[in-house]
Design a protein around this motif. Structure first.
Motif, mmCIF file in Angstrom:
data_model
loop_
_atom_site.group_PDB
_atom_site.id
_atom_site.type_symbol
_atom_site.label_atom_id
_atom_site.label_comp_id
_atom_site.label_asym_id
_atom_site.label_seq_id
_atom_site.Cartn_x
_atom_site.Cartn_y
_atom_site.Cartn_z
ATOM 1 N N ALA A 977 0.840 -1.210 0.000
ATOM 2 C CA ALA A 977 0.000 0.000 0.000
ATOM 3 C C ALA A 977 0.865 1.246 0.000
ATOM 4 C CB ALA A 977 -0.928 -0.021 1.208
ATOM 5 N N ARG A 978 1.909 1.244 0.797
ATOM 6 C CA ARG A 978 2.812 2.401 0.852
ATOM 7 C C ARG A 978 3.444 2.655 -0.513
ATOM 8 N NH1 ARG A 978 6.467 1.513 6.320
ATOM 9 N NH2 ARG A 978 4.856 2.003 7.894
ATOM 10 N N LYS A 980 2.474 1.621 -3.457
ATOM 11 C CA LYS A 980 1.475 2.003 -4.450
ATOM 12 C C LYS A 980 1.142 3.487 -4.307
ATOM 13 C CE LYS A 980 -1.673 -0.955 -5.459
ATOM 14 N NZ LYS A 980 -2.865 -1.838 -5.402
ATOM 15 N N ALA A 981 1.007 3.954 -3.028
ATOM 16 C CA ALA A 981 0.709 5.373 -2.805
ATOM 17 C C ALA A 981 1.867 6.255 -3.258
ATOM 18 C CB ALA A 981 0.413 5.607 -1.325
ATOM 19 N N LYS A 982 3.091 5.789 -3.002
ATOM 20 C CA LYS A 982 4.271 6.572 -3.377
ATOM 21 C C LYS A 982 4.428 6.659 -4.883
ATOM 22 C CE LYS A 982 9.288 6.722 -2.639
ATOM 23 N NZ LYS A 982 10.442 6.073 -2.002
ATOM 24 N N GLY A 984 2.016 6.454 -7.002
ATOM 25 C CA GLY A 984 0.805 6.982 -7.643
ATOM 26 C C GLY A 984 -0.038 5.893 -8.221
#
Length: 984
Positions: A977-978, A980-982, A984
């Motif tokens: 999740a981290r 993927k968020a980083k 984008g």
């Protein structure tokens, strides 16, 4: 055969075999943190620190099986990040104050993981679980240091299988609880010590370690917090903390001694390291490589060592002076013994003397005792306490298969498809062995049948529990055997190839019909058929039995019937099958193995065999008597008859453990000279003329042989206390005063001599028993041992077993006034009469007294309740004891444990009646009448005894409940999740 295949590990092709990913990585020397995993427990899956990537997915390596073609990654940044997240959560539950921690002894797995992972700080701040430290007098639990790995729970639930511990995952801050969140002392905890042994940190720890191990430990509670804060301030950053604490841990090595020994209690033969500081015993640390027990212990082996430093130890020789004893020097005591022995030899000959060896002493000491009797004094009047318990089992096996020992190992018992336990309270008498049965049943579906007159823990767990009439086991065993044959379920091929006297034996079964057996034993025909069917359906059956079988007038014949049943069904010569007469004392097997018997030299070689006797005569340089001597049962009669004048007894409390005590003690009074060698002033010692101060196992070297025929070395932990000496040294000094000229300087020399004369253990040597190495007899000269007996045939002429017809010996009958049957046996927490265990205040606090178990129906009939004091009277004597009402017994069956040498000692009731073939006392054949002395009184069993607990069985730690918590996210998912968020 192991399956080998190719995988890709960190970009390189590797050929591996089927295993878990974690074990594969360990084999390939790839270090992975794994704080909840323990090799003896298996994957627990609570800590998440062992996360790796397999085929692109994050997995817990401890519980993931490696498969052909797998691609495993352990060194990528994202894997390391997931491991750090898991480690950070752990540090939120555990405060690092290593230098002032009692557990900073090089083995703290959290400390080591922080160091190896190069953790420098933590994001999840440590905070209190707001729950008090739990403790009793054995161990303590600090919730604020607990990482919730669940090892203790897994060990309690699925290894020890007491099923006391769990983690309450429903609490806001989960923690370990006992039963339904009871205090330790009010729970079902049996204080086996598994929890403290497997804990990876200082959360679950032995109280003997508190404030003792380190140079900066032992700080008062009010000073501890400031000291921790100072330590943290000085030790800036975790890596500097690790460095300083490592140095302090190395310093501790100079003050803490770790010595391997073998337990001195029951016949399981547990081995472990003893941690000492000077004479102080800090803790017992079992090791996975211990062959009989692995990481397991019981309350006695883990915590029952206070007796070694007891103020009640005899530390100087004592000589009788009228009705008192006075201290003496060794020279005076030994000179007196030599003079009395010589005087009797000249006046009445060698057979006026007798010798009793000890099941608590080493093999080497048993060897010397019988050598003193035979080779120096010239008599075969020598015996040991196997006569009180296991001689009938040995006789039954000698008759049928040729060796009087367990067919295989404890591992075979664990691997059997069917266990039949007869007359054995295994959980209390052989607790660590019982854990293997309970574990196999719980985890692997092993079927368990228990036949006993009293309900106990193993009976509660049994798939089938039957309660035959007392002393009727031979009848139902023979009826089950006959039914199997009648159904055509017997192993015809095995009998034809490996067994003789088949037809005669099968004819002898004619009278043992189901109808007859049901009438005699009170078992239903359905129960008998159920037992037979279970044996038929199992590929392997192992039978365990103990004193409930052997201590009867027909104990040898019942033991023979057990072996007959196993032969008929082909349950010998294969793993997981066979006969297992469970030895009661730590070295009762070895005492007989090494010749402390009236008719056998070491290795069960007959004294009547001219060739054998000549071999011993040549080595010892003396002429040896050819006629068998007196056994200890016959010795008592000889005392009364005036034919036995001198007795030398070591390490046995015959004056309380022999049957018909009034008769035995009167016999002691008639001796002209009596030498007792012991560590305490026992009941027997009260009758002595000279008492010699011996050393317990922690103060000497030697070997023990456990119930599975396993030789193990014990190493000296402490110097002998005061002027006490190891038994082998005392025996040698007595022999040399009788002009024997023995020159042994170490027990290894004694073993070498014994092995050279004894084919059964020709290859046994101290070099081959170094450390945790062990050997199971027979041992060939090249050191090849025999974990499983009879793989190449049986130890009888022609290599064939022999079926042996037996007839039922009816138990003793009593007049109608003696209307209560008095069953008796051991307790988990005390060993035998308690000479050693009562020296432990912690154990005695749990079980301070003897007690009489009475059934609810008898209590209602007689007006009994917990604490009622009664007098039991048999034709041979009486006892006084307080009652405990329990459904463990039924009707007019009562149970009197043997944990006392006082007014409740069972053998004031027992008779001189004995097994017709071995003279083993019929301890289990006794009836008495009851008189109420005090209708009300305090319960003899305190509230804090484990029997009052409320265990909570479950499978392992119930880790699924952790995963279902709203505050839990799998670290691999969090990393994904981290990223993927980083990205984008």
């Amino acid at each position: 055969m192991a399956e080998f295949f190719e995988v890709t590990l960190n970009g390189k092709k590797k050929t591996v075999q089927s295993d878990s990913v974690l074990q594969t990585l360990n084999h390939e020397s790839v270090d992975i943190p794994s704080l909840c995993y323990h090799p003896s427990l298996g994957p627990i899956e609570t800590c998440d620190t062992c996360i790796v990537k397999v085929n692109g997915e994050y997995v817990r390596s401890c519980s993931t099986e490696i498969k052909p073609g797998d691609v495993v990654e352990t060194r990528t940044d994202d894997v390391h990040e997931a491991q750090l997240i898991a480690m950070d959560r752990i540090l939120g539950n555990h405060e690092l104050y290593c230098t002032v921690c009692d557990y900073n002894n090089g083995g703290c797995e959290i400390h080591n993981a922080v160091k190896e992972m190069k953790v420098t700080h933590q994001d999840t701040e440590h905070s209190s679980k707001e729950s008090a430290v739990q403790r009793n007098q054995f161990y303590r639990y600090d919730p604020d240091q607990c990482i919730l790995c669940g090892r203790c729970v897994e060990a309690c639930q699925d290894l020890q299988v007491t099923e006391t511990l769990s983690i309450d995952w429903n609490l806001e801050r989960p923690r370990v609880i006992w039963d339904k969140d009871s205090p330790i002392d009010e729970s079902s905890c049996v204080n086996c010590g598994h929890c403290s042994t497997v804990c990876p940190c200082n959360a679950m720890m032995e109280v003997g370690m508190e404030g003792e191990a380190g140079f900066l430990t032992g700080i008062q509670d009010e000073s501890m917090r400031p000291m921790i804060n100072i330590t943290k301030h000085v030790e800036t950053g975790y890596q500097s903390l690790m460095t300083i604490s490592d140095l302090e841990a190395q310093m501790r090595e100079s003050r803490i001694k770790k010595t391997k020994t073998v337990c001195t209690y029951c016949g399981v033969g547990c081995s472990f390291d003893v941690w000492t500081k000077d004479r102080q015993i800090l803790k017992i640390e079992p090791q996975a490589e211990a062959p009989a027990n692995g990481i397991s212990t019981c309350i006695k082996g883990k915590f029952g060592w206070d007796f070694v430093n007891s103020e009640e130890r005899i530390t100087k020789p004592l000589i009788r002076d009228g009705n008192e004893f006075r201290e003496a020097e060794w020279e005076e005591a030994l000179d007196l013994i030599a003079a009395k022995f010589t005087e009797t030899l000249k006046a009445k000959g060698p057979d006026a003397l007798a010798f009793i060896s000890s099941s608590k002493c080493t093999n080497e000491e048993s060897y010397l005792m019988q050598k003193l009797a035979r080779g120096v004094v010239g008599t075969n009047n020598v015996d040991n306490c196997s006569r009180y318990c296991q001689s009938p089992a040995t006789m039954g096996l000698w008759r049928t298969v040729g060796y009087g020992g367990d067919s295989g190992s404890i591992e075979d018992i664990a691997n059997a498809e069917l266990i039949i336990s007869i007359g054995s309270n295994t959980v209390e008498s052989h607790p660590v062995l019982a854990t293997r049965v309970k574990r196999s049943q719980k985890l692997h579906g092993q079927k368990v049948i228990v036949a006993d007159i009293r309900k106990h823990d193993l009976a509660d767990r049994a798939d089938l529990f039957v309660q035959p009439a007392p002393g009727s086991d031979l009848v139902w065993l023979s009826a089950v055997t006959k039914y199997i044959v009648d159904q055509g379920w017997h192993d015809v091929a095995f009998l034809e190839q490996h067994v003789t006297d088949v037809e005669d034996y099968l004819k002898s079964l004619d009278s043992y019909t189901l109808d007859y057996a049901s009438e005699v034993t009170n078992l239903s025909k359905e129960e008998l058929i159920g037992i037979a069917t279970s044996i038929h359906e199992a590929n392997t059956t192992s039978v365990l039995w103990a004193m409930g079988v052997t201590q009867h007038g027909g104990g040898s014949d019942t033991s023979t019937a057990i072996s007959n049943l196993l032969l008929v069904t082909g349950n010998y010569m294969k793993p997981g099958a066979g006969s297992y007469p469970l030895r009661g004392h730590n070295n009762v097997q070895g005492a007989s193995d090494f010749g402390s018997m009236p008719d056998r030299f070491p290795g069960y070689q007959y004294v009547t065999d001219d060739e054998v006797r000549t071999r011993f005569e040549k080595r010892w340089g003396v002429d040896l008597p050819a006629e068998p001597g007196l056994n200890n049962h016959e010795m008592v009669d000889a005392m009364h008859d005036g034919n036995l004048n001198v007795l030398y007894l070591k390490g046995e409390d015959m004056g309380i453990v022999d049957s018909n005590l009034n008769y035995v003690q009167d016999g002691f009074e008639k001796l002209s000279f009596f030498v007792v060698q012991d560590i305490f002033f026992t009941k027997t010692a009260q009758y002595a003329d000279v008492i010699l101060p011996a050393s317990p196992s922690l103060e000497k070297e030697g070997t023990f042989t456990n119930t599975e025929r396993r030789f193990q070395r014990l190493y000296q932990v402490l110097e002998p206390l005061g002027d006490s000496k190891p038994d082998w040294k005392i025996i040698q000094e007595i022999a040399n005063r009788l002009e024997a000229n023995w020159t042994y300087t170490h027990p290894s020399e004694i073993m070498a001599e014994a092995a050279s004369l004894t084919p059964l253990f020709a290859g046994v040597s101290y070099e081959r028993l170094e450390g945790y190495n062990s050997l199971q007899w027979p041992v060939k000269e090249d050191g090849t041992d025999t974990p499983l007996l009879f793989t190449d045939g049986f130890a009888l002429p022609g290599g064939k077993a022999r079926l042996w017809p037996v007839e039922w010996t009816k138990p003793l009958s009593f007049d109608d006034e003696y209307d209560l049957h008095i069953n008796n046996g051991r307790l988990l927490e005390h060993f035998h009469e308690g000479n050693m265990t009562y020296k432990s205040k912690a154990i005695s606090r749990k079980t301070p007294n003897e007690f009489l178990e009475v059934s609810p129906e008898l209590a209602q009939e007689r007006g009994l309740e917990d604490g009622t004091k009664v007098k039991l009277t048999s034709p041979y004597g009486h006892v006084f004891v307080r009652c405990l009402v329990t459904d463990r017994v039924k009707g007019k069956e009562v149970y009197l444990p043997m944990n006392t040498s006082g007014e409740g000692a069972i053998n004031y009731l027992t008779s001189s009646h004995s097994d017709k073939d071995t003279d083993t006392p019929a301890y289990k054949e006794i009836s008495a009448k009851m008189e109420i002395l005090e209708p009300k009184g305090e319960s003899p069993l305190p509230r804090i005894n484990y029997r009052n607990g409320n265990p909570q069985p479950q499978m392992g730690v119930n880790v699924e409940a952790k995963w279902a918590r709203r505050d839990y996210i799998f670290p691999g998912d969090l990393v994904e999740a981290r990223r993927k968020a980083k990205n984008g």
